[in-house]
Design an enzyme around this catalytic site. Structure first.
Site, PDB file in Angstrom:
ATOM      1  N   ASN A   1     -10.000   0.344  -0.825  1.00 38.24           N
ATOM      2  CA  ASN A   1      -8.535   0.359  -0.690  1.00 38.24           C
ATOM      3  C   ASN A   1      -7.928  -0.262  -1.957  1.00 38.24           C
ATOM      4  O   ASN A   1      -8.050  -1.463  -2.173  1.00 38.24           O
ATOM      5  CB  ASN A   1      -8.139  -0.436   0.562  1.00 38.24           C
TER       6      ASN A   1
ATOM      7  N   HIS B   1      -3.172   7.469   1.834  1.00 40.63           N
ATOM      8  CA  HIS B   1      -3.569   6.138   1.361  1.00 40.63           C
ATOM      9  C   HIS B   1      -4.985   5.873   1.857  1.00 40.63           C
ATOM     10  O   HIS B   1      -5.305   6.115   3.027  1.00 40.63           O
ATOM     11  CB  HIS B   1      -2.606   5.087   1.911  1.00 40.63           C
TER      12      HIS B   1
ATOM     13  N   CYS C   1       0.811  -1.226   0.000  1.00 42.23           N
ATOM     14  CA  CYS C   1       0.000   0.000   0.000  1.00 42.23           C
ATOM     15  C   CYS C   1       0.841   1.271   0.000  1.00 42.23           C
ATOM     16  O   CYS C   1       0.376   2.318  -0.431  1.00 42.23           O
ATOM     17  CB  CYS C   1      -0.956   0.007   1.181  1.00 42.23           C
TER      18      CYS C   1
HETATM   19  O1  UT7 Z   1      -3.959  -0.890   3.273  1.00 46.75           O
HETATM   20  C1  UT7 Z   1      -3.172  -1.440   4.301  1.00 46.75           C
HETATM   21  C2  UT7 Z   1      -3.636  -0.995   5.555  1.00 46.75           C
HETATM   22  N1  UT7 Z   1      -4.862  -1.678   5.958  1.00 46.75           N
HETATM   23  C3  UT7 Z   1      -5.587  -1.109   6.848  1.00 46.75           C
HETATM   24  O2  UT7 Z   1      -5.262  -0.022   7.225  1.00 46.75           O
HETATM   25  C4  UT7 Z   1      -6.743  -1.845   7.476  1.00 46.75           C
HETATM   26  C5  UT7 Z   1      -6.754  -1.498   8.929  1.00 46.75           C
HETATM   27  N2  UT7 Z   1      -7.846  -2.137   9.681  1.00 46.75           N
HETATM   28  C6  UT7 Z   1      -9.113  -1.743   9.553  1.00 46.75           C
HETATM   29  O3  UT7 Z   1      -9.431  -0.905   8.733  1.00 46.75           O
HETATM   30  C7  UT7 Z   1     -10.130  -2.350  10.497  1.00 46.75           C
HETATM   31  O4  UT7 Z   1      -9.470  -3.046  11.505  1.00 46.75           O
HETATM   32  C8  UT7 Z   1     -11.132  -3.278   9.774  1.00 46.75           C
HETATM   33  C9  UT7 Z   1     -12.079  -2.455   8.920  1.00 46.75           C
HETATM   34  C10 UT7 Z   1     -10.393  -4.278   8.922  1.00 46.75           C
HETATM   35  C11 UT7 Z   1     -11.983  -4.035  10.802  1.00 46.75           C
HETATM   36  O5  UT7 Z   1     -12.626  -3.125  11.688  1.00 46.75           O
HETATM   37  P1  UT7 Z   1     -12.646  -3.446  13.261  1.00 46.75           P
HETATM   38  O6  UT7 Z   1     -13.477  -2.386  13.873  1.00 46.75           O
HETATM   39  O7  UT7 Z   1     -11.219  -3.573  13.693  1.00 46.75           O
HETATM   40  O8  UT7 Z   1     -13.426  -4.806  13.332  1.00 46.75           O
HETATM   41  P2  UT7 Z   1     -12.941  -6.259  13.813  1.00 46.75           P
HETATM   42  O9  UT7 Z   1     -12.010  -6.869  12.820  1.00 46.75           O
HETATM   43  O10 UT7 Z   1     -12.460  -6.164  15.216  1.00 46.75           O
HETATM   44  O11 UT7 Z   1     -14.303  -7.049  13.782  1.00 46.75           O
HETATM   45  C12 UT7 Z   1     -15.416  -6.653  14.586  1.00 46.75           C
HETATM   46  C13 UT7 Z   1     -16.579  -7.600  14.331  1.00 46.75           C
HETATM   47  C14 UT7 Z   1     -16.213  -9.071  14.482  1.00 46.75           C
HETATM   48  O12 UT7 Z   1     -17.306  -9.728  15.079  1.00 46.75           O
HETATM   49  P3  UT7 Z   1     -17.276 -10.089  16.657  1.00 46.75           P
HETATM   50  O13 UT7 Z   1     -16.097 -10.990  16.829  1.00 46.75           O
HETATM   51  O14 UT7 Z   1     -17.141  -8.771  17.372  1.00 46.75           O
HETATM   52  O15 UT7 Z   1     -18.600 -10.761  16.866  1.00 46.75           O
HETATM   53  C15 UT7 Z   1     -16.067  -9.541  13.056  1.00 46.75           C
HETATM   54  O16 UT7 Z   1     -16.350 -10.922  12.914  1.00 46.75           O
HETATM   55  O17 UT7 Z   1     -17.067  -7.456  12.986  1.00 46.75           O
HETATM   56  C16 UT7 Z   1     -17.115  -8.732  12.351  1.00 46.75           C
HETATM   57  N3  UT7 Z   1     -16.841  -8.552  10.929  1.00 46.75           N
HETATM   58  C17 UT7 Z   1     -17.792  -8.305  10.018  1.00 46.75           C
HETATM   59  N4  UT7 Z   1     -19.118  -8.208  10.107  1.00 46.75           N
HETATM   60  C18 UT7 Z   1     -19.821  -7.933   8.985  1.00 46.75           C
HETATM   61  C19 UT7 Z   1     -15.622  -8.535  10.319  1.00 46.75           C
HETATM   62  N5  UT7 Z   1     -15.786  -8.311   9.006  1.00 46.75           N
HETATM   63  C20 UT7 Z   1     -17.119  -8.167   8.792  1.00 46.75           C
HETATM   64  C21 UT7 Z   1     -17.895  -7.882   7.651  1.00 46.75           C
HETATM   65  N6  UT7 Z   1     -19.228  -7.781   7.778  1.00 46.75           N
HETATM   66  N7  UT7 Z   1     -17.341  -7.686   6.427  1.00 46.75           N
END
Ligand code: UT7
Length: 325
Positions: A282, A252, A113
């Site tokens: 992204n 980014h 990225c």
């Molecule tokens: O380009 C390189 C750099 N990349 C980035 O900068 C990405 C950085 N990370 C992020 O943007 C965020 O961490 C994410 C958008 C990837 C995830 O957001 P989060 O607030 O950290 O969510 P999480 O991964 O902690 O997941 C929260 C909940 C989970 O459920 P439980 O365990 O709380 O019941 C996941 O299973 O959301 C669930 N979940 C989803 N639900 C619906 C994860 N993906 C999805 C989805 N739809 N697509």
């Protein structure tokens, strides 16, 4: 002294646009979750015949047209991608060929990225060293081809696309440096110890397969805000500017919440942040030049503006560059 001055920009997107609702028919997710957690509403996905190379070529040609130049005026191509058309030859060489160029150096850089920041800094260094006079710098990706479409935590986040800059060597008198256009300062970083937080689980020398993207999203998020804030301060310090001097920040485009947190740490209002993550998602190395091209063509980024580019990605790698347009 020599500065690399921006002459033109271009971008390219695949034909197919996929909304969150359409994605939710294939994956266990919802428009609401994706919007709330990331700010993304849609992404473009490459179809048959659309590749990193074809999108890169289209973006590069658009940047040449914008600069009023032809490939005959160019003596360097640097292309950032983590999704090359083939393991080799470098996609940059094929873009050179498709544009009708010959003989001059063309190569890919892999910093995921933050690839465009690495490519731009490399081209800028080569220009300032006298190794090139006019370069095309490209960020191009087809991440849809390395996504695990069964993994809802990653597949909703990415899209495909390409963006390109044409930059040129220009002599600048030291006493005119402050107002002169060009790349003023850039910094790059890497920390390989975090390689397992964002990676592709395959490769030619390990599995012999391309592999799929894997990410520990929360950890990446945390490191992204900290690393970006510190590299922005570094670049501003190098150049002797304050955050309030920046006209536009072109980050980014990974997640609206990262853009928001980084701007807040810098004390900059979101009105000065170029946001395209909502419509492009992204696009990895393509995201910064794509966003820059959008904001330049819609009239937000104007001649003489002070613009900060920044990115963070797998590796980890991260970097920032300050330029006057
Ligand atoms: O380009 C390189 C750099 N990349 C980035 O900068 C990405 C950085 N990370 C992020 O943007 C965020 O961490 C994410 C958008 C990837 C995830 O957001 P989060 O607030 O950290 O969510 P999480 O991964 O902690 O997941 C929260 C909940 C989970 O459920 P439980 O365990 O709380 O019941 C996941 O299973 O959301 C669930 N979940 C989803 N639900 C619906 C994860 N993906 C999805 C989805 N739809 N697509």
């Amino acid at each position: 002294m020599i500065r690399s001055v921006l002459l033109g920009t271009g971008s390219a997107l695949p034909q197919a646009c996929v909304s969150n609702d359409e994605l939710a028919k294939r994956v266990d997710t919802s428009d609401e979750w994706i919007r709330e957690r990331t700010g993304i509403t849609q992404r473009y996905i490459a179809g048959e015949g659309e590749t990193t190379g074809s999108l890169a070529t289209e973006a590069a040609q658009a940047a040449l047209d914008d600069a009023g130049l032809t490939i005959g005026d160019i003596d360097l191509i640097v292309l950032a991608t983590a999704t090359p058309d083939n393991t080799f030859p470098a996609t940059a060489t094929q873009v050179q060929h498709k544009l009708g160029g010959k003989g001059f150096p063309a190569f890919d850089v892999a910093a995921v990225c933050s690839g465009f920041l690495y490519a731009l800094s490399t081209a800028d260094a080569m220009i300032r060293a006298g190794m090139a006079k006019r370069a095309i710098v490209i960020g191009a990706e087809t991440f849809s081809r390395i996504l695990d479409w069964e993994d809802r935590a990653t597949c909703v986040l990415f899209g495909d696309g390409a963006g390109a800059f044409v930059i040129e060597a220009r002599n600048v008198a030291r006493d005119e440096a402050e107002k002169a256009p060009g790349i003023i300062s850039s910094r790059l970083h890497a920390e390989g110890e975090h390689g397992d937080m964002l990676y592709v689980d395959g490769g030619p020398s390990t599995t012999g397969q391309v592999g799929k993207l894997r990410m520990k999203g929360r950890e990446v998020f945390r490191h992204a805000v900290a690393n970006l804030s510190s590299v922005l301060a570094e670049v501003l310090g190098d150049a002797g500017y304050q955050p309030s001097d920046i006209d536009w920040i072109v980050p980014h485009q990974a997640n609206l919440r990262i853009l928001d947190a980084t701007a807040r740490k810098l004390g900059l209002p979101m009105e000065r942040v170029v946001v395209t993550v909502d419509r492009h998602a992204n696009t990895s190395a393509a995201s910064v030049p794509l966003a820059f091209d959008v904001a330049r063509k819609d009239g937000r980024i104007k001649q003489g503006d002070l613009v900060m580019l920044e990115a963070m990605g797998g590796g980890f790698t991260w970097g920032a560059a300050l330029m006057r347009t």
